[in-house]
Design an enzyme around this catalytic site. Sequence first.
Site, PDB file in Angstrom:
ATOM      1  N   LYS A  22       0.829  -1.215   0.000  1.00  0.00           N
ATOM      2  CA  LYS A  22       0.000   0.000   0.000  1.00  0.00           C
ATOM      3  C   LYS A  22       0.858   1.256   0.000  1.00  0.00           C
ATOM      4  O   LYS A  22       0.626   2.173  -0.784  1.00  0.00           O
ATOM      5  CB  LYS A  22      -0.910  -0.009   1.230  1.00  0.00           C
ATOM      6  N   ASN A  23       1.841   1.314   0.888  1.00  0.00           N
ATOM      7  CA  ASN A  23       2.575   2.572   1.033  1.00  0.00           C
ATOM      8  C   ASN A  23       3.551   2.833  -0.118  1.00  0.00           C
ATOM      9  O   ASN A  23       4.056   3.940  -0.253  1.00  0.00           O
ATOM     10  CB  ASN A  23       3.260   2.646   2.399  1.00  0.00           C
ATOM     11  N   ARG A  92      -4.200  10.376   3.239  1.00  0.00           N
ATOM     12  CA  ARG A  92      -3.051  11.201   3.589  1.00  0.00           C
ATOM     13  C   ARG A  92      -2.041  11.254   2.440  1.00  0.00           C
ATOM     14  O   ARG A  92      -1.428  12.289   2.164  1.00  0.00           O
ATOM     15  CB  ARG A  92      -2.394  10.611   4.836  1.00  0.00           C
ATOM     16  N   CYS A 116      -5.351   8.442   8.490  1.00  0.00           N
ATOM     17  CA  CYS A 116      -5.608   8.000   9.858  1.00  0.00           C
ATOM     18  C   CYS A 116      -5.235   9.084  10.863  1.00  0.00           C
ATOM     19  O   CYS A 116      -4.256   9.804  10.674  1.00  0.00           O
ATOM     20  CB  CYS A 116      -4.779   6.751  10.144  1.00  0.00           C
ATOM     21  N   ARG A 121       0.166  15.205  12.539  1.00  0.00           N
ATOM     22  CA  ARG A 121       0.937  14.665  11.410  1.00  0.00           C
ATOM     23  C   ARG A 121       1.299  15.825  10.474  1.00  0.00           C
ATOM     24  O   ARG A 121       0.730  15.970   9.394  1.00  0.00           O
ATOM     25  CB  ARG A 121       0.134  13.577  10.679  1.00  0.00           C
ATOM     26  N   PRO A 122       2.251  16.656  10.886  1.00  0.00           N
ATOM     27  CA  PRO A 122       2.590  17.829  10.080  1.00  0.00           C
ATOM     28  C   PRO A 122       3.274  17.441   8.767  1.00  0.00           C
ATOM     29  O   PRO A 122       3.776  16.318   8.634  1.00  0.00           O
ATOM     30  CB  PRO A 122       3.559  18.609  10.976  1.00  0.00           C
ATOM     31  N   ILE A 123       3.304  18.387   7.806  1.00  0.00           N
ATOM     32  CA  ILE A 123       4.052  18.140   6.555  1.00  0.00           C
ATOM     33  C   ILE A 123       5.093  19.245   6.335  1.00  0.00           C
ATOM     34  O   ILE A 123       5.445  19.562   5.210  1.00  0.00           O
ATOM     35  CB  ILE A 123       3.117  17.985   5.326  1.00  0.00           C
ATOM     36  N   ASP A 124       5.574  19.793   7.460  1.00  0.00           N
ATOM     37  CA  ASP A 124       6.544  20.893   7.355  1.00  0.00           C
ATOM     38  C   ASP A 124       7.821  20.486   6.614  1.00  0.00           C
ATOM     39  O   ASP A 124       8.414  21.301   5.899  1.00  0.00           O
ATOM     40  CB  ASP A 124       6.887  21.422   8.762  1.00  0.00           C
ATOM     41  N   GLN A 125       8.249  19.238   6.754  1.00  0.00           N
ATOM     42  CA  GLN A 125       9.493  18.817   6.085  1.00  0.00           C
ATOM     43  C   GLN A 125       9.303  18.688   4.569  1.00  0.00           C
ATOM     44  O   GLN A 125      10.231  18.949   3.801  1.00  0.00           O
ATOM     45  CB  GLN A 125      10.006  17.490   6.667  1.00  0.00           C
ATOM     46  N   ASP A 304       3.569   0.745  12.196  1.00  0.00           N
ATOM     47  CA  ASP A 304       2.344   0.184  11.605  1.00  0.00           C
ATOM     48  C   ASP A 304       2.036  -1.233  12.112  1.00  0.00           C
ATOM     49  O   ASP A 304       0.936  -1.743  11.884  1.00  0.00           O
ATOM     50  CB  ASP A 304       2.463   0.157  10.069  1.00  0.00           C
ATOM     51  N   ILE A 326       7.095   7.126  17.115  1.00  0.00           N
ATOM     52  CA  ILE A 326       6.814   7.827  15.851  1.00  0.00           C
ATOM     53  C   ILE A 326       5.536   8.661  15.985  1.00  0.00           C
ATOM     54  O   ILE A 326       5.507   9.828  15.601  1.00  0.00           O
ATOM     55  CB  ILE A 326       6.647   6.816  14.677  1.00  0.00           C
ATOM     56  N   ARG A 396      -9.071   0.506   3.400  1.00  0.00           N
ATOM     57  CA  ARG A 396      -8.053   1.390   2.815  1.00  0.00           C
ATOM     58  C   ARG A 396      -6.742   0.644   2.604  1.00  0.00           C
ATOM     59  O   ARG A 396      -5.931   1.076   1.760  1.00  0.00           O
ATOM     60  CB  ARG A 396      -7.792   2.589   3.741  1.00  0.00           C
TER      61      ARG A 396
HETATM   62  N1  EPU Z   1       6.727  14.367  10.527  1.00  0.00           N
HETATM   63  C1  EPU Z   1       6.953  15.702  10.794  1.00  0.00           C
HETATM   64  N2  EPU Z   1       7.003  16.573   9.728  1.00  0.00           N
HETATM   65  C2  EPU Z   1       6.851  16.160   8.444  1.00  0.00           C
HETATM   66  C3  EPU Z   1       6.630  14.798   8.190  1.00  0.00           C
HETATM   67  C4  EPU Z   1       6.581  13.924   9.266  1.00  0.00           C
HETATM   68  O1  EPU Z   1       7.095  16.117  11.933  1.00  0.00           O
HETATM   69  O2  EPU Z   1       6.913  16.997   7.538  1.00  0.00           O
HETATM   70  C5  EPU Z   1       6.683  13.411  11.663  1.00  0.00           C
HETATM   71  C6  EPU Z   1       5.335  12.705  11.748  1.00  0.00           C
HETATM   72  O3  EPU Z   1       4.407  13.471  12.479  1.00  0.00           O
HETATM   73  C7  EPU Z   1       5.708  11.409  12.414  1.00  0.00           C
HETATM   74  C8  EPU Z   1       7.099  11.116  11.870  1.00  0.00           C
HETATM   75  O4  EPU Z   1       7.594  12.364  11.391  1.00  0.00           O
HETATM   76  O5  EPU Z   1       5.795  11.595  13.807  1.00  0.00           O
HETATM   77  C9  EPU Z   1       7.169  10.105  10.752  1.00  0.00           C
HETATM   78  O6  EPU Z   1       6.254  10.468   9.742  1.00  0.00           O
HETATM   79  P1  EPU Z   1       6.443  10.054   8.208  1.00  0.00           P
HETATM   80  O7  EPU Z   1       6.454  11.292   7.393  1.00  0.00           O
HETATM   81  O8  EPU Z   1       7.591   9.107   8.070  1.00  0.00           O
HETATM   82  O9  EPU Z   1       5.092   9.311   7.956  1.00  0.00           O
HETATM   83  P2  EPU Z   1       4.215   9.350   6.665  1.00  0.00           P
HETATM   84  O10 EPU Z   1       5.086   9.421   5.464  1.00  0.00           O
HETATM   85  O11 EPU Z   1       3.148  10.361   6.788  1.00  0.00           O
HETATM   86  C10 EPU Z   1       4.239   6.778   6.276  1.00  0.00           C
HETATM   87  C11 EPU Z   1       3.185   5.730   6.135  1.00  0.00           C
HETATM   88  C12 EPU Z   1       2.553   5.450   7.493  1.00  0.00           C
HETATM   89  C13 EPU Z   1       3.644   5.040   8.469  1.00  0.00           C
HETATM   90  C14 EPU Z   1       4.741   6.108   8.526  1.00  0.00           C
HETATM   91  C15 EPU Z   1       5.907   5.728   9.405  1.00  0.00           C
HETATM   92  C16 EPU Z   1       2.405   6.192   3.914  1.00  0.00           C
HETATM   93  C17 EPU Z   1       1.317   6.663   3.049  1.00  0.00           C
HETATM   94  N3  EPU Z   1       2.171   6.195   5.214  1.00  0.00           N
HETATM   95  O12 EPU Z   1       3.541   7.940   6.742  1.00  0.00           O
HETATM   96  O13 EPU Z   1       1.673   4.372   7.286  1.00  0.00           O
HETATM   97  O14 EPU Z   1       3.086   4.878   9.745  1.00  0.00           O
HETATM   98  O15 EPU Z   1       5.231   6.370   7.195  1.00  0.00           O
HETATM   99  O16 EPU Z   1       6.486   4.571   8.950  1.00  0.00           O
HETATM  100  O17 EPU Z   1       3.447   5.769   3.442  1.00  0.00           O
HETATM  101  C18 EPU Z   1      -0.164   2.991   7.706  1.00  0.00           C
HETATM  102  O18 EPU Z   1       0.173   2.338   6.711  1.00  0.00           O
HETATM  103  O19 EPU Z   1      -1.054   2.610   8.521  1.00  0.00           O
HETATM  104  C19 EPU Z   1       0.496   4.271   7.970  1.00  0.00           C
HETATM  105  C20 EPU Z   1      -0.006   5.178   8.792  1.00  0.00           C
END
Ligand code: EPU
Length: 428
Positions: A22-23, A92, A116, A121-125, A304, A326, A396
């Site tokens: 999925k991811n 997301r 979820c 779950r910020p996207i600042d990075q 996960d 995380i 999902r």
């Molecule tokens: N984070 C920030 N700023 C950012 C991005 C992330 O502070 O700009 C923080 C997040 O809040 C979190 C950590 O960094 O605490 C890790 O987040 P990451 O960005 O790695 O997560 P993601 O890309 O949003 C993916 C998977 C998630 C999985 C995480 C961690 C996808 C679509 N989702 O999320 O999968 O938990 O990586 O491995 O790839 C799931 O499959 O159930 C799921 C939630």
Amino acid sequence: MEKLMIAGGYPLKGTVRISGAKNSAVALIPATILAESPVTIEGLPDISDVQILKDLLEEIGGTVEFSENDMTVDPSSMISMPLPNGKVKKLRASYYLMGAMLGRFKKAVIGLPGGCHLGPRPIDQHIKGFEALGARVTNEQGAIYLRADELRGARIYLDVVSVGATINIMLAAVRATGRTIIENAAKEPEIIDVATLLTNMGAKIKGAGTDVIRIDGVDHLHGCQHTIIPDRIEAGTYMIVGAAAGEGVLIDNVIPHHLESLIAKLREMGVQIETNDDQVFVGPAEKMKAVDIKTLVYPGFPTDLQQPLTSLLTGAEGTSMVTDTIYSARFKHIDELRRMNANIKVEGRSAIINGPVQLQGAKVKASDLRAGAALVIAGLMAEGVTEVTGLEHIDRGYSHLVEKLNGLGATIWREEMSKEEMEQMKNA
Ligand code: EPU
């Protein structure tokens, strides 16, 4: 609306085949936007996130054929259509449309993503990366506007190791001018999978799977064919199912190396695990011992699988502690497990589980995707019948869950909810 019914206590045996990841899928599909001729992705999972992304690509003018898990996207007629609302809010991973559309059109408007609820779950990075590449990024009424006259390669250090930001910056950088270096990049297998697709499309990427990724921008990307990697989280979920209720379960189409942290923990619990090139065998469930788990970025224990494993630990002898480093609020399944007789308390970012207990069937609600998986596992372990609502979360991410579990000998089925039940759910 449907609910899931699980009659617990049936021993599971046989082989289950794992679907595409999925991811990876949710990034590979947007990545096709960057090409100038048709891209085929083989082995996609049959899940609602994939269907939504297909619809979104069609909304921006793509021609998409999807059958038998293979998707061919012709991106040649796509336009940079703003997507501030609608389906984009449902998942997301729609944030990958930002990187891909910025890379191809130098502009994009994407509604802030859903997905979820696991705490903030910020996207600042992601945004920091886009800005470093030369984009102007603004948040206007809940949608992110990205515009760039030109994208130029840059050195980007991620303050937080993020799967999403690493992939999104790769997507935006492959067609930028010059070299981009992502430092402190995430190393998840899904990142390598996306880099492999982009490389097959003609991108120049080195270091995917390490914490430094180098991308030399190219002017054009072409179509290609790509086979997705197996879903390590789905595979891990079935390994836990096997340990929870199995009499010997073979998990087929898996890369065991992607699951080393789970394999090590299950062995520590006393579960018998054998692996070969693309299969994992989980032996009959014996007496299990409690273990402590801390979720970490890959190759550490995946967040996960934290929720599914918590259900298994209710049946282990002793006290286990599960700490999620995380996400701060990935414990919504715990209240539901308590309804099923689990002895768990949450302290800060940790769940403390005392076992073993015999779980009892109950009416429970999945609050997110992996909470749903945790409740299904608990239902398989429980005495009596468990009813799980919130199926839209499970759909999902788990392809043909009911069919796969019934194939192993489980007694699980979907049932239409009554009007009264739907009313009760709304008011809950
Ligand atoms: N984070 C920030 N700023 C950012 C991005 C992330 O502070 O700009 C923080 C997040 O809040 C979190 C950590 O960094 O605490 C890790 O987040 P990451 O960005 O790695 O997560 P993601 O890309 O949003 C993916 C998977 C998630 C999985 C995480 C961690 C996808 C679509 N989702 O999320 O999968 O938990 O990586 O491995 O790839 C799931 O499959 O159930 C799921 C939630």
